[in-house]
Design an enzyme around this catalytic site. Sequence first.
Site, PDB file in Angstrom:
ATOM      1  NE  ARG A 245      69.276  43.951  57.764  1.00 22.77           N
ATOM      2  CZ  ARG A 245      70.038  44.182  56.961  1.00 22.77           C
ATOM      3  NH1 ARG A 245      71.561  44.476  57.389  1.00 22.77           N
ATOM      4  NH2 ARG A 245      69.938  43.851  55.631  1.00 22.77           N
TER       5      ARG A 245
ATOM      6  CE  LYS B 270      72.246  45.029  48.209  1.00 19.40           C
ATOM      7  NZ  LYS B 270      73.451  45.905  47.658  1.00 19.40           N
TER       8      LYS B 270
ATOM      9  CD  GLU C 292      78.325  44.003  46.545  1.00 16.09           C
ATOM     10  OE1 GLU C 292      78.181  43.586  47.520  1.00 16.09           O
ATOM     11  OE2 GLU C 292      78.877  43.187  45.671  1.00 16.09           O
TER      12      GLU C 292
HETATM   13  P1  ATP Z   1      74.541  42.770  50.540  1.00 19.08           P
HETATM   14  O1  ATP Z   1      75.813  43.349  51.412  1.00 19.08           O
HETATM   15  O2  ATP Z   1      73.917  41.650  51.033  1.00 19.08           O
HETATM   16  O3  ATP Z   1      74.614  42.999  49.095  1.00 19.08           O
HETATM   17  P2  ATP Z   1      73.267  45.289  51.894  1.00 19.08           P
HETATM   18  O4  ATP Z   1      71.913  45.275  52.008  1.00 19.08           O
HETATM   19  O5  ATP Z   1      74.289  45.254  52.887  1.00 19.08           O
HETATM   20  O6  ATP Z   1      73.434  43.787  50.993  1.00 19.08           O
HETATM   21  P3  ATP Z   1      74.667  47.166  50.549  1.00 19.08           P
HETATM   22  O7  ATP Z   1      74.645  47.895  49.258  1.00 19.08           O
HETATM   23  O8  ATP Z   1      76.044  46.789  50.974  1.00 19.08           O
HETATM   24  O9  ATP Z   1      73.493  46.113  50.633  1.00 19.08           O
HETATM   25  O10 ATP Z   1      74.169  48.471  51.609  1.00 19.08           O
HETATM   26  C1  ATP Z   1      74.542  49.671  51.448  1.00 19.08           C
HETATM   27  C2  ATP Z   1      74.330  50.442  52.724  1.00 19.08           C
HETATM   28  O11 ATP Z   1      73.090  50.258  53.208  1.00 19.08           O
HETATM   29  C3  ATP Z   1      75.072  49.662  53.763  1.00 19.08           C
HETATM   30  O12 ATP Z   1      75.674  50.793  54.826  1.00 19.08           O
HETATM   31  C4  ATP Z   1      74.129  48.953  54.529  1.00 19.08           C
HETATM   32  O13 ATP Z   1      74.544  48.881  56.022  1.00 19.08           O
HETATM   33  C5  ATP Z   1      72.646  49.751  54.412  1.00 19.08           C
HETATM   34  N1  ATP Z   1      71.473  48.914  54.587  1.00 19.08           N
HETATM   35  C6  ATP Z   1      71.557  47.580  53.936  1.00 19.08           C
HETATM   36  N2  ATP Z   1      70.335  47.168  54.148  1.00 19.08           N
HETATM   37  C7  ATP Z   1      69.712  47.938  55.272  1.00 19.08           C
HETATM   38  C8  ATP Z   1      68.415  47.712  56.097  1.00 19.08           C
HETATM   39  N3  ATP Z   1      67.727  46.919  56.034  1.00 19.08           N
HETATM   40  N4  ATP Z   1      68.462  48.646  57.105  1.00 19.08           N
HETATM   41  C9  ATP Z   1      69.418  49.644  57.182  1.00 19.08           C
HETATM   42  N5  ATP Z   1      70.406  50.090  56.523  1.00 19.08           N
HETATM   43  C10 ATP Z   1      70.664  49.043  55.654  1.00 19.08           C
END
Ligand code: ATP
Length: 561
Positions: free
Chosen positions: A262, A272, A35
Amino acid sequence: MEEKATKSLNFIEEIVEKDLESGKVKSVVTRFPPEPNGYLHIGHAKAICLDFGLAEKYKGKCNLRFDDTNPVKEDVEYIDSIKEDIQWLGFSWGDREYYASDYFGKLMDFAIELIRRGLAYVDDQTSEEIAQQKGTPTEAGKESPFRNRSVEENLDLFQRMNAGEFDEGCRVLRAKIDMTSSNMHLRDPIIYRIIKRSHHRTGDKWNVYPMYDFAHGQSDYFEGVTHSCCTLEFIPHRPLYNWLVDQLKEGEYRPNQYEFNRLNLTYTVMSKRKLLQLVEEKYVDGWDDPRMPTISGLRRRGYTSDSIRNFVDTIGYTKYLALNDFGLLENAVREDLNKTATRVMGVLDPVKLIITNYPEGQVEELETVNNPEKPEEGSRNIPFSRELYIERNDFMEDPPKKFFRLGPGREVRLKSAYIIKCEDFKKNEETGEIEEIYCTYDPETKSGSGISRKVKGTLHWVSSEHAFDAEVKLYDRLFTDENPDGHKDKSFLDFLNTDSLKILKGCKLEPGLKDAKPGDRFQFTRLGYFTVDKKDFIQGKPVFVRTVTLKDSWAKLSKKQ
Ligand code: ATP
Ligand code: MG
């Protein structure tokens, strides 16, 4: 012959191989779906290495798909940074740069189709009222009084929602699934909400936007994704993902969601929202501050993409939550830089050392090896003269026995130079500060001459008249607590390390470092790995950033405690 150890497959690779063997899947298609509401962090690197790595390994494709369903928080700056970071990590999405917003039309058609089939309805309640009726995991939810509206009324209201007739928050579209389901996500989830904001790609075209859950699986389906990998929190979303794809799909093909653990790292935060707070409230110098766990921060800090990929490879993918030691990441960059970084000398806290028996005005060029790990990188010359700088803490007026550095009457070797003996020193009587150290050198003991004596210590040094005066930034971990996020009644901000940045001015570096450029990486003898700060770089005036110390100083600290 030496046998090459083959790494065992992770559980997702096992699934992929089975699907390819059975013919269930002809060719692997994955996607990385960020995102664009922040910069990527090291956790994302773990997801990127999996999504792009699977495609690479099984000769398939990985799409880059911006999950831009919330115009309130998203920005083009983030899109650009995300692309830069993925490329820097060494991956490519080819020409497949996709946006969930490209599917808004198709998603709207699908929502209307669900209404027509009696599988979606407009709810006039507020999201608070809806939340109250949701029930609990052990108690069924209550049906909305608007659940059984006619298809015509729903179509009319949804169309008017999108036409901008209603205010934000006063109506939503919900899928009509099952308010008694044991899975809360199936209790008539909200699939569209009113947002009256310009979207960075679709402008003012839409007044309603799909929820993440309504966009994700369908986008996977539109793109022909076979293996949709996400983190464990999405396990309970999977039944909804499947339900929606089931309503949409025609024919045999369907995408499948798989969940892995994760990445969580000690001494940092990864959300984030919290990273944005650190930036906005200026606890750090932007998203690429060298203390941030962002890819851009790590890059500015001097991390290599290889070190990040090796780190991700080491921790692997499982189905269990874990908190990984930040020290593992630091070790990965140490290991990589040990192979590649040029060895140089720099004195961060200088004190003058005068070699009283060395001729005044004489300058010698002494040869020193660039990288003992890479003999092919040869050697270079560094100037040696009567007045040098050494590290202030390499001298003690009254040293204990085990201090193998300099003190009155003691001998040490100067790296790539001579053995010297301390004869005297000058002290500021008022401040007690050592101002000059006087030594004699033994001309017989030049490095490489074959003549030497046993001395315990070797010190780094820089010739004073040739030294390049530089600013050096020493960064440390941003938080003092292993798990700054893990305290009930305290904020992560309570654990900020107030000593996480030291700016040293007047450091004395060997002259060649004046020409260093961003991207150059060095091992400063005995001090750690350093790189040139790319922010505000001026040719001929590089500022150096410490990437990591030579040894894990935090490991020692926590053992002592
Ligand atoms: P948010 O949804 O709260 O804004 P997010 O960290 O999920 O934050 P995204 O941009 O949706 O951010 O993440 C993109 C991809 O990265 C998703 O598939 C998510 O599962 C993966 N991802 C995010 N944080 C982690 C992490 N700490 N470890 C592994 N994969 C992650
Ligand atoms: Mg997310």
